[in-house]
Design an enzyme around this catalytic site. Structure first.
Site, PDB file in Angstrom:
ATOM      1  N   CYS A 134       0.830  -1.204   0.000  1.00  0.00           N
ATOM      2  CA  CYS A 134       0.000   0.000   0.000  1.00  0.00           C
ATOM      3  C   CYS A 134       0.873   1.266   0.000  1.00  0.00           C
ATOM      4  O   CYS A 134       1.769   1.405  -0.812  1.00  0.00           O
ATOM      5  CB  CYS A 134      -0.957  -0.070   1.181  1.00  0.00           C
ATOM      6  SG  CYS A 134      -2.381   1.024   1.080  1.00  0.00           S
ATOM      7  N   HIS A 135       0.624   2.205   0.933  1.00  0.00           N
ATOM      8  CA  HIS A 135       1.452   3.405   1.011  1.00  0.00           C
ATOM      9  C   HIS A 135       2.878   3.088   1.446  1.00  0.00           C
ATOM     10  O   HIS A 135       3.780   3.917   1.260  1.00  0.00           O
ATOM     11  CB  HIS A 135       0.832   4.415   1.972  1.00  0.00           C
ATOM     12  CG  HIS A 135      -0.437   5.026   1.479  1.00  0.00           C
ATOM     13  ND1 HIS A 135      -1.682   4.513   1.790  1.00  0.00           N
ATOM     14  CD2 HIS A 135      -0.664   6.095   0.679  1.00  0.00           C
ATOM     15  CE1 HIS A 135      -2.613   5.246   1.212  1.00  0.00           C
ATOM     16  NE2 HIS A 135      -2.037   6.215   0.532  1.00  0.00           N
ATOM     17  N   GLU A 165      -6.602   6.491  -4.028  1.00  0.00           N
ATOM     18  CA  GLU A 165      -6.385   7.713  -3.243  1.00  0.00           C
ATOM     19  C   GLU A 165      -7.494   8.733  -3.502  1.00  0.00           C
ATOM     20  O   GLU A 165      -8.008   9.374  -2.574  1.00  0.00           O
ATOM     21  CB  GLU A 165      -5.022   8.323  -3.585  1.00  0.00           C
ATOM     22  CG  GLU A 165      -4.494   9.292  -2.546  1.00  0.00           C
ATOM     23  CD  GLU A 165      -4.027   8.594  -1.284  1.00  0.00           C
ATOM     24  OE1 GLU A 165      -4.818   8.591  -0.303  1.00  0.00           O
ATOM     25  OE2 GLU A 165      -2.899   8.072  -1.256  1.00  0.00           O
TER      26      GLU A 165
END
Length: 229
Positions: A134-135, A165
């Site tokens: 993910c991030h 996002e």
């Protein structure tokens, strides 16, 4: 038994928004659970060391699985998240793999942390695995290979998509978009359907797309470890 370093954030609040952030709990839980079931040892590190804040949005009923609740109620696990090693004090030579967890907070403390970059670069140069979800993939953008080039250049890499996002309405709040940052470093960015579990492995770099992908990253990391054995 292999030793695996799990990276978490120290950022508890969006710097530009009155909103809490931190580790997305499931992204740690599902990876760690898979590793521990195979007998591997986990250590936890963060840029500054110490406390890992938990993103409260990751604790909502619609986000938590039975496994997440099990770990959230496990005092030993939560104590480890509360007492992480500082990146500057970690000896990378001790580890076979590194895994960057996500949560929006990481976008403010992963990318520019030189200690984390050096740890990951050393692990990779020693034949180990660099992984993220993910991030957390934002932590890979400034890692260099032995020749000084971006580690992710010309490799298949995933991470939180621009459309995911935007669906959260945070595309103008984060300092950059994870997908765009990966592409800017020459990565061959790949993804599945938004919000569906997706992971990809390419030459000892393993990455997952979104919060649903921690277990998928773990499976790919285990496959690489088993091949190395």
């Amino acid at each position: 038994m292999k030793k695996i370093l799990v990276v978490t954030t120290n950022v508890s609040k969006y710097p530009n928004l009155e909103r809490a952030t931190g580790l997305w709990l499931g992204e740690a839980v599902h990876f760690v659970d898979a590793m521990q079931k195979e007998g591997h040892q986990i250590d936890y590190v963060s840029p500054k060391g110490g406390y890992t804040p938990i993103d409260p949005h990751s604790l909502q009923a619609d986000q938590m699985t039975e496994l997440d609740w099990k770990y959230y109620e496990d005092q030993t696990f939560m104590d480890k998240l509360g007492t992480t090693l500082a990146a500057a004090e970690v000896n990378a030579e001790n580890y076979d793999a590194i895994y960057y967890t996500g949560g929006h907070g990481v976008m403010w403390d992963y990318p520019e942390n030189e200690s984390l970059q050096k740890i990951a670069s050393t692990i990779y140069q020693n034949g180990g695995i660099v992984s993220a979800v993910c991030h957390g993939s934002a932590g890979l953008v400034n890692i260099k290979d032995a020749s000084g080039q971006p580690l992710i250049a010309n490799k298949k890499v995933s991470g939180f998509t621009n459309t995911e996002e935007a669906a959260l309405g945070l595309e103008n709040t984060v300092p950059f978009l994870t997908e765009d940052a990966l592409v800017s470093k020459g990565a061959n960015y790949v993804k599945g359907d938004d919000w569906a579990a997706y992971a990809v492995a390419d030459n000892r770099i393993v990455t997952g797309q979104n919060p649903a992908s921690g277990g998928s990253v773990a499976a790919e990391v285990l496959a690489v470890l088993n091949t190395a054995n």
